[in-house]
Design an enzyme around this catalytic site. Structure first.
Site, short mmCIF file in Angstrom:
data_model
loop_
_atom_site.label_atom_id
_atom_site.label_comp_id
_atom_site.label_asym_id
_atom_site.label_seq_id
_atom_site.Cartn_x
_atom_site.Cartn_y
_atom_site.Cartn_z
N ARG A 132 70.83 29.36 -23.18
CA ARG A 132 71.35 30.42 -24.08
C ARG A 132 71.44 31.54 -23.70
NH1 ARG A 132 70.70 27.15 -29.88
NH2 ARG A 132 72.82 25.79 -29.45
N TYR A 135 81.25 28.08 -25.89
CA TYR A 135 80.20 26.71 -25.63
C TYR A 135 78.42 27.25 -25.27
CZ TYR A 135 80.01 27.99 -20.18
OH TYR A 135 80.28 28.73 -18.50
N GLU A 136 77.26 25.90 -24.67
CA GLU A 136 75.93 25.88 -25.73
C GLU A 136 75.78 26.60 -27.07
OE1 GLU A 136 73.91 25.26 -23.62
OE2 GLU A 136 74.51 24.91 -21.24
N GLY A 137 76.92 26.19 -28.02
CA GLY A 137 76.67 26.33 -29.53
C GLY A 137 77.52 27.72 -29.31
#
Length: 597
Positions: A297, A441-443
């Site tokens: 992140r 992406y990645e949350g």
């Protein structure tokens, strides 16, 4: 355009002057003998050459050509294979890897700059080694010694790649409802079945093997996220001597046709009783994945800054060279038919906004990387605990605020170009499309905001905040009489008090209004990000003010004052929105959202 040049001077300023990294490294036994100022500068210099000379020239064609899929096989854009070979031969994939298994063991503070250079040059290319580094990190932290010996050296070298296989067609952010299953076999392995989507580099032609890290549930496991385990599923199984054996039953069903990052293969992966091997303990898979997610992140935030840096470099050059109109205060270029774009206040505002967010973001990512290094390498237990709290608190901010500001910056860069920013040859429209994914992406950034406010602030009554706010307060007190920082300290202190006050309000109102966190989260994260960047700019200004006669430091102070005076005031709008509460968001009946009523 491919004329990217790494911002070496700014990186060195942060590393050696703002954060005094070499002094920090001497307190860390695991890195003290590996890295010093000269070694760090040499690594940055070589990284700058590779990214500017080899990777950046591939970026436009990677968008035009894209990755292609045929009968389960993926072909990467022209030039990627050769560039990847050079990248691996230079040891860049092993930069922060475990030295016991072939890595160089370099600190994240240094590695983050190399990441940014690679992302600036080409996000599509950078994603392939980035996912391998993430998978390697998870294995290094949680796999058995035998598994580490089996996979890590070849992954660090780039001979093999790695992926993360989390998302399913019906299970995105809510991983607890995934259906991929792993059935135990008599030989200790598992048979994995299911479909994973959005798998970066799930299939490619750059490496001889791909090591998939797959989240799945063992039959009988607890419901929800507590029942998720992690497995290694190689594309090719290994013989007893470590050589490649039979092809595993994991295949790429298709690749996505995307808005951007077209050179990066985003794959649908089908696991048909594929042979896999459990990583660590059963039902610990989500915990293992989150070990890597803090780094990934932060990597998303760095990706955003990388794209925005390229956008700024091109936009600033264009604004200086392009002549349009005359200055409001009189002719500046009498020998030309018009003055350059740089004379116009609105163009300057766009460029200064970009630069303020880019340099603030670079400083913030270095600060978070420093905390990750302390957690990993420090011998001081108290220091490690404080750094762990800061990593937990700041990771969602690094991911979300940095990418939000990067997207804004790339849009501004496109606007500086005017109509030329909308056509492909200048590269700005590609940057806008490519960087957009970093917010998703990645949350998604909305999920990051909920994580920050819901889990890291409200759930623990601001415990993590105390560590961060105490540090900022100490800095304010130490610099209170520094006349060179007069324009920075009072606004920073004011922003800190505003965020403290609204935090108290949110925690109090959450007791009676369970929608308060959801209604406030994105505004809270934005306000938190602005405060953090103000702190970063104050740290940079403190160092720059010592040598303000030099151009580099003068520019740093000019941009810093611009941030404080023109961008930090946005915090008031976010706080006013939070004070409005959840009513106007939640009171309209669901059915009225449909225009057909």
């Amino acid at each position: 355009m491919s004329n990217y040049q790494a911002p070496m001077r700014d990186m060195q300023f942060l590393l050696h002057e703002v954060f005094n990294a070499e002094k920090l490294w001497t307190t860390m036994p695991a890195v003290a003998e590996l890295i010093d100022k000269d070694t760090a500068d040499a690594i940055l210099s070589e990284g700058a050459k590779l990214t500017a000379g080899v990777i950046a020239p591939l970026n436009r064609n990677s968008d035009e050509q894209g990755a292609t899929w045929s009968n389960g096989e993926v072909t990467t854009p022209d030039g990627f294979a050769k560039a990847y070979q050079l990248y691996c031969e230079g040891g860049w994939g092993s930069l922060s890897g475990d030295p016991e298994h072939g890595g160089m063991g370099m600190p994240k503070m240094l590695q983050s700059f190399v990441e940014e250079m690679t992302q600036s040059a080409s996000i599509s290319f950078a994603l392939y080694p980035m996912l391998t580094a993430g998978a390697s990190l998870a294995l290094s932290a949680h796999a058995s010694e035998e598994m580490k010996q089996t996979y890590l050296e070849n992954m660090y070298s780039g001979k093999w790649a790695g992926t993360m296989c989390l998302t399913e067609p019906h299970a995105g952010s809510d991983l607890g409802i995934m259906t991929a299953k792993a059935e135990a076999l008599d030989d200790g392995s598992f048979a994995l079945s299911g479909t994973k989507i959005f798998i970066t580099g799930g299939e490619q032609d750059l490496t001889e093997n791909i090591i998939h890290l797959v989240l799945a549930k063992i039959p009988g496991a607890p419901e929800g996220p507590r029942g998720i385990s992690m497995f290694v599923v190689p594309k090719f199984l290994l013989n007893n001597d470590g050589s490649l054996g039979a092809r595993n039953t994991v295949t790429c069903g298709s690749i996505e046709h995307k808005m951007g990052i077209k050179g990066s293969a985003t794959c649908v992966m089908n696991f048909d009783t594929a042979t896999g091997f459990l990583v660590g303990e059963e039902n610990k898979g989500l915990n293992y994945m989150f070990t890597m997610m803090n780094y990934e992140r932060l990597g998303m935030g760095i990706q955003g800054v990388g794209a925005a840096e390229t956008s700024y470099q091109q936009a600033a050059e264009y604004a200086i060279e392009r002549i349009q109109g005359r200055s409001a205060t009189g002719v500046k270029s009498a020998d030309k038919k018009a003055d350059s774009l740089i004379v116009h206040p609105d163009v300057r505002k766009m460029l200064l906004t970009m630069r303020a967010f880019n340099e603030g973001g670079r400083c913030f990512s270095t600060y978070v990387a420093k905390q990750l290094d302390i957690v990993k390498f420090s011998a001081d237990e108290t220091e490690k605990q404080q750094a762990e709290a800061l990593v937990a608190l700041l990771t969602p901010v690094a991911k979300a605020f940095m990418t939000d500001m990067a997207y804004e910056s790339c849009n501004l860069g496109q606007m500086v170009f005017g109509g030329h920013g909308y056509v492909r040859e200048w590269g700005q429209e590609q940057l806008v499309r490519d960087v957009r994914i970093a917010q998703i992406y990645e949350g998604t950034n909305g999920i990051q905001a909920l994580d920050l406010l819901g889990r890291k602030v409200v759930a623990n009554k601001g415990k993590f905040l105390d560590v961060y706010f105490a540090e900022i307060t100490t800095f304010i007190e130490q610099q209170a009489n520094n006349q060179e920082l007069t324009g920075f300290i009072a606004p920073l202190a004011g922003a800190l008090e505003k965020l403290k006050a609204i935090t108290v309000v949110i925690i109090a109102e959450n007791a009676d209004d369970k929608n308060m966190v959801g209604a406030s989260a994105t505004d809270y994260l934005a306000a938190f990000g602005l405060l953090s960047y103000a702190y970063m700019w104050a740290l940079m200004a403190e160092q720059a003010s010592k040598q303000s006669e030099h151009d580099f430091y003068q520019a740093k102070l000019y941009v810093g004052h611009f941030f404080i005076e023109r961008l930090l005031p946005r915090i008031d709008g976010h706080i006013h929105a939070i004070e409005a509460g959840s009513k106007t968001l939640m009171e309209m009946p669901e059915g009225l959202f449909n225009y057909n009523h």
